[in-house]
Design an enzyme around this catalytic site. Sequence first.
Site, short mmCIF file in Angstrom:
data_model
loop_
_atom_site.label_atom_id
_atom_site.label_comp_id
_atom_site.label_asym_id
_atom_site.label_seq_id
_atom_site.Cartn_x
_atom_site.Cartn_y
_atom_site.Cartn_z
N ASP A 100 -4.93 -6.75 6.12
CA ASP A 100 -6.05 -5.85 5.73
C ASP A 100 -7.37 -7.09 5.46
OD1 ASP A 100 -7.91 -4.30 5.09
OD2 ASP A 100 -7.06 -3.41 3.03
N TYR A 152 0.67 -1.07 -0.04
CA TYR A 152 0.09 -0.22 0.02
C TYR A 152 0.71 1.35 -0.08
CZ TYR A 152 -3.89 -3.01 1.33
OH TYR A 152 -5.09 -4.01 1.42
N ASP A 165 -3.28 -18.30 2.01
CA ASP A 165 -4.79 -18.97 1.74
C ASP A 165 -5.19 -20.11 2.41
OD1 ASP A 165 -2.21 -20.09 0.75
OD2 ASP A 165 -2.81 -20.56 -1.23
N ASP A 175 -10.53 -8.34 8.02
CA ASP A 175 -12.05 -8.09 7.83
C ASP A 175 -12.77 -9.16 7.66
OD1 ASP A 175 -11.78 -5.57 7.77
OD2 ASP A 175 -12.41 -5.01 5.80
N LYS A 220 3.12 -15.49 2.13
CA LYS A 220 2.83 -16.43 1.07
C LYS A 220 4.48 -16.79 0.55
CE LYS A 220 0.38 -17.76 -2.54
NZ LYS A 220 -0.48 -19.03 -2.23
#
Length: 368
Positions: free
Chosen positions: A245, A141, A221, A249, A189
């Site tokens: 993030d 980001y 994942d 959520d 990952k």
Amino acid sequence: MEKHIVILPGDGIGPEVTKGAKGVLETVAERFGHTFTFETHNIGGAAIDKQGTPLPEETVEACRKSDGILLGAVGGPKWDNLPGEQRPEKGLLGIRKQLGLFANLRPVKGFDSLLHSSPLKHEVVAGSDLLIVRELTGGLYFGEPRERRNDGQEVVDTLFYTRKEIERIVEKAFESAQVRSKRLTSVDKANVLESSRMWREVVEEKKNNYPDVEVEHMLVDAAAMKLVTNPGYFDVIVTENMFGDILSDEASVLTGSLGMLPSASVRQDGLGLYEPVHGSAPDIAGQDKANPLATILSAAMMLRYSFGMTEEADEIESAVQSVLNEKYHTADLQVKGGTVVSGSQLAKRVSEQISEKVTTENIMSCYV
Ligand code: NAD
């Protein structure tokens, strides 16, 4: 202990929910013999209206000098048409950045009387109690360059981390695991990303400093699946900005009640900004319908993580649990056979629970 707290009510229901939480903090101070002083400043739309900017310098300065910051929420339709740089959200992003609040802590804990609102089966979600530690100021980001190229036919974003940025968030996660169930899951990952391979290396190095914490690595994942199939498996999860993030959520809907979720953004020296996960709820603002419990639980996090007041934080959390057990709630929560009360009444009931305990303890001490 003496602590100075800055309150940033913000917009919409922000002033209502922070007022309720301030009352609870005052009750805690009285009960435990602390002195909490408060100072209120503008942020977001309220600051745009009064000072012409979403983050006035005096707000930043007051926060810098404080021991902890409690925020309501920012934003609302009144400011939706302003250009990006002048929007209320810039106040929130700006304060996190200017204070260097790099670690986002999001606890997710189910309250028994509310679990029927969860999208998961009761037996899957019951007993879930986890904390997501998300890196907040680096990664995809913020990395440069990010741009369109070649006449808009190509696009690039950059996932950039320094080793130091990874080390400090990993340390924060180990420290958080030490005061919980001492189990840490590092999510990455590493089968694909170089940044994840460095992340794993740092976790492996740092774990030697925290021999009491059991640590494991999990691909993002697999973690996303496990969060919905067996959320009770996790204690503390640490991960980089974008994965955090998304996972935080995902985790936030597990318990079925947005109005119950607190959060914190903290830095190494302990200074932190504490706020509910929900927004400014303009649809119910000013009607005393807003659920103050997420903000009250955020105040409990401030006591736990910034002030080291574990017993006091436990006291607030158990008062919230007791009030729900009594089946008092605001209209956003579905409690079977419950009594709907206003936001201010609910906050007052939490304070009463805390002071009633004092009264009971005083009575008991007369007989000892
Ligand atoms: P929201 O969280 O404000 O509201 C979503 C729904 O949940 C609404 O129906 C609202 O009434 C309800 N709700 C939220 N909190 C509640 C509470 N404490 N008690 C009872 N009901 C509650 O999300 P939204 O509608 O998408 O956003 C509204 C505004 O808030 C927007 O301007 C958005 O940008 C802003 N926002 C701010 C933050 C923040 O300050 N951290 C976070 C999210 C959204």
